[in-house]
Design a protein around this motif. Structure first.
Motif, mmCIF file in Angstrom:
data_model
loop_
_atom_site.group_PDB
_atom_site.id
_atom_site.type_symbol
_atom_site.label_atom_id
_atom_site.label_comp_id
_atom_site.label_asym_id
_atom_site.label_seq_id
_atom_site.Cartn_x
_atom_site.Cartn_y
_atom_site.Cartn_z
ATOM 1 N N GLY A 86 0.396 1.263 12.374
ATOM 2 C CA GLY A 86 1.482 0.532 11.735
ATOM 3 C C GLY A 86 1.865 1.144 10.403
ATOM 4 N N PRO A 87 2.676 0.438 9.623
ATOM 5 C CA PRO A 87 3.256 1.009 8.402
ATOM 6 C C PRO A 87 2.316 1.071 7.209
ATOM 7 C CG PRO A 87 4.000 -1.245 8.713
ATOM 8 C CD PRO A 87 3.228 -0.888 9.941
ATOM 9 N N GLY A 88 1.173 0.362 7.255
ATOM 10 C CA GLY A 88 0.311 0.308 6.087
ATOM 11 C C GLY A 88 -0.153 1.663 5.602
ATOM 12 N N ASN A 89 -0.329 2.603 6.518
ATOM 13 C CA ASN A 89 -0.817 3.926 6.137
ATOM 14 C C ASN A 89 0.191 4.705 5.302
ATOM 15 O OD1 ASN A 89 -2.484 6.627 7.996
ATOM 16 N ND2 ASN A 89 -2.897 5.764 6.001
ATOM 17 N N TYR A 90 1.496 4.387 5.462
ATOM 18 C CA TYR A 90 2.495 5.011 4.600
ATOM 19 C C TYR A 90 2.250 4.612 3.148
ATOM 20 C CZ TYR A 90 5.352 6.727 8.471
ATOM 21 O OH TYR A 90 5.816 7.414 9.566
ATOM 22 N N LEU A 91 1.905 3.347 2.940
ATOM 23 C CA LEU A 91 1.662 2.872 1.585
ATOM 24 C C LEU A 91 0.433 3.523 0.981
ATOM 25 C CD1 LEU A 91 3.556 0.689 2.909
ATOM 26 C CD2 LEU A 91 2.418 -0.983 1.445
ATOM 27 N N THR A 92 -0.664 3.584 1.759
ATOM 28 C CA THR A 92 -1.905 4.119 1.202
ATOM 29 C C THR A 92 -1.775 5.599 0.860
ATOM 30 O OG1 THR A 92 -2.869 4.657 3.376
ATOM 31 C CG2 THR A 92 -3.255 2.447 2.506
ATOM 32 N N MET A 93 -1.175 6.396 1.759
ATOM 33 C CA MET A 93 -1.062 7.831 1.486
ATOM 34 C C MET A 93 -0.103 8.114 0.353
ATOM 35 S SD MET A 93 -2.974 10.115 2.873
ATOM 36 C CE MET A 93 -1.973 11.529 2.446
#
Length: 634
Positions: A400-407
């Motif tokens: 999902g989209p959460g990994n965009y935020l973390t990276m």
């Protein structure tokens, strides 16, 4: 002034062998090492695997013939290489060609069916269509009438036949009194010991310089302990006709790796915890340690995870989700009947699922001031970990989209430390690289888009799961420790299990290191971004700084004179650490396991309104002044 969490020790065990002193990393890039380093690592593995023994500090074969490291390489290299990293599951774990299960058998008796058994083996209550006739002693004759249901032993091949396993012949339970310990806890004891011994400073000396509650341990596992000594035995015992033991439930808990380290390795009374975040679990625990050190609550932290999931149940569970690489799908990918299980884990290539692995890894963090004071050797720093969820999901296992935020946050954080050009020119990525078709597309796309946002070109990307498989909770620890190896040796491990990058992988701005290892040849890499994605929307990305960069940061913070004094103390620490390394290479790991020793008498604790004194600790626990909410009370 925020305290910087620096890495002063690391260790553990996985399919590549022992992690301290970069031996696990060296196994993954063995072809790229010079002869002395290559032969030293092979000799250490040969001892672990019981291929050679050490007598009077000499390597001997089974006939007592003395061997040099070069001799070990020529005689045993092929066997060592074939018995490490990802490979076909060995029978010491389970027989993947004949996995045991029970088959339901419905029987209609055309005539009464009679058999003899012991009275104490009769079921309770007795089925209505059973009649029992007493015989001599404790024997009875049982007659069955009509319809009956039985469960009978049966055996079936598992579709999944590969895993990342400890080197063949190496059994963690043989190194200390591990009676009734689940394998995951055995690994935790060994890995924590390896990390502590690698520091080069006696643990008591470290503890004497800090308050009792300034030591922290954050560790755990996501699958708990599922072998017969843990939850596996707890759930199976009655169904198999056995009794539940008093230890299976307690030792099965997923927090037990932290509990074991506190109780039997460190003897710590400090902070402890076990945060679970699926496959991002190590980074979740690491974030707690980083935040606690930066805030000044903790000065020393041991962070790690331990996972031993090579059981029929784990394989069946992940296999039922379609998440694992099966023999049949690997056969289809390779286009041949003879499957090469060593190439089962295939990040960013043509792949069909991930490969389970066992691993336990720990790192030791200190705040920078304590590291300088003690002369600790610094292997890098971990300034930040970012964690974000995925929001609404239609599939708990889908990315999902959460990994965009973390990276994106991780890169932005590093930019503030080394500048935009520093990130563009001197950073690389240790990708989650799980080896599933979905991951190769979604993770490569997010990395490509993050690179575009920061105008990064040819961003180097590697993935350690190609070598050691997916160790679930420990996976991102495998990545961090591999990154430290790159900083040390200037080598980016190539993804050697793929022939080429899959067509649907996004790589406009990425330089995915496929095939052979990449020598940096003088290029400096100072930042590694460790990325992790977990079921349920558990995303985490961490920033790892090189020891070269950290040295420069320490020099700037404390001044050249203080840094020079520190370097002189550091040489003594390095020499002490090397003494452990020399012993470990000979199979003398000196495992720390203190069962029932140096117990604290509660009645001897001294309490006052200002502090607490705990027996066995040099420093008192002094109550801190807390002014956070004072304005609300005035």
């Amino acid at each position: 002034m925020s305290r910087l969490p620096v890495i002063v020790g690391f260790g553990g065990y996985n399919a590549a062998g022992r992690s301290s002193f970069h031996h696990g990393f060296r196994r993954t890039v063995l072809e790229s090492l010079d002869a002395p380093a290559r032969q030293e690592t092979l000799a250490g593995l040969a001892v672990m695997m019981k291929l050679v023994k050490v007598v009077d500090d000499r390597y001997l074969d089974s006939d007592g013939l003395a061997l040099s490291p070069a001799d070990i390489e020529s005689r045993f290299a092929k066997q060592i290489l074939g018995s490490t990293l990802v490979r076909r599951i060995e029978k010491r774990y389970l027989d993947v060609d004949a996995s045991h299960w029970h088959k339901n058998l419905s029987v209609d008796c055309e005539a009464p069916l009679t058999f003899t058994t012991s009275r104490k083996q009769l079921p309770e209550p007795l089925p209505a269509n059973w009649s029992v006739e007493p015989l001599d002693g404790s024997q009875v004759r049982v007659t069955l009438h009509g319809h009956c249901e039985f469960k009978v032993d049966s055996y079936r091949p598992l579709p999944v036949k590969s895993a990342g396993q400890l080197p063949t012949g190496f059994e963690p339970g043989e190194l200390y009194n591990a009676h009734f310990h689940p394998r995951g806890l055995q690994l935790a004891v060994l890995a924590a010991t390896d990390a502590l011994r690698s520091i080069g400073l006696p643990w008591q000396r470290i503890v004497d310089r800090v308050e009792p509650d300034e030591v922290a341990v954050f560790a755990g596992s996501i699958m708990s302990q599922l072998d017969e000594n843990g939850f596996g035995g707890l759930l199976q015992s009655r169904l198999k006709g056995n009794r539940v033991s008093a230890k299976q439930l307690a030792l099965g808990l997923n927090s037990m790796p932290a509990d074991f380290v506190n109780a039997y390795v460190l003897g710590s009374v400090g902070s402890t915890g076990s945060v679970t975040g699926a496959c991002a679990t190590f980074l979740y625990n690491l974030q707690k340690a980083i935040d606690s050190i930066a805030a000044g609550r903790t000065r020393v932290a041991l962070v790690g995870n331990s996972e031993a999931p090579i059981t029929a149940e784990c394989i069946e569970g992940y296999g039922a989700m379609g998440a694992l690489a099966t023999e049949e799908n690997l056969r289809l990918i390779e286009g041949r009947d003879d499957v090469d299980f060593r190439r089962a884990s295939r990040p960013f290539g043509e792949n069909c699922g991930f490969t389970l692995a066992e691993s336990s890894q720990f790192i030791v963090l200190m705040d920078d001031a304590l590291a300088l004071e003690l002369g600790a050797d610094v292997h890098g720093a971990l300034p930040d970990v970012f964690i974000n969820a995925d929001g609404f999901k239609k599939s708990i296992s889908a990315p999902g989209p959460g990994n965009y935020l973390t990276m994106a946050k991780a890169v932005a954080s590093a930019v503030q430390l080394v500048g935009l050009e520093g990130v563009r020119q001197r950073s690389f990525v240790h990708a989650h690289g799980s080896s599933t078709p979905a991951n190769r597309v979604t993770e490569s796309e997010l990395l490509d888009r993050v690179a575009a946002a920061f105008a990064i070109e040819d961003w180097p990307v590697t993935a350690v799961k190609a070598f050691v498989g997916h160790s679930l909770a420990t996976a991102s620890a495998d990545q961090v420790i591999s990154a430290l190896g790159t900083f040390k040796y200037g080598i980016l491990p190539g993804i050697k299990t793929i022939d080429r990058i899959a067509d649907d992988v996004h790589q406009q701005r990425l330089d995915i290191v496929a095939g052979q290892d990449r020598h940096l040849d003088g290029r400096t890499l100072d930042v590694c971004f460790v990325n992790s994605k977990g079921f349920g929307g558990n995303n985490a990305s961490g920033v790892v700084l090189s020891p070269r960069l950290v040295d420069d940061m320490l020099r700037r913070r404390y001044g050249q004179a203080a840094f020079d004094d520190y370097r002189a103390r550091r040489e003594l620490t390095r020499a002490a650490a090397l003494r452990y390394e020399e012993e470990a290479l000979k199979g003398r790991f000196d495992i720390i396991y203190n069962f029932g020793q140096d117990l604290i008498d509660d009645r001897a604790i001294e309490l006052s309104s200002e502090q607490v004194r705990v027996p066995g600790f040099a420093q008192p626990l002094v109550f801190k002044q807390d002014t956070r909410y004072r304005d609300m009370l005035e």
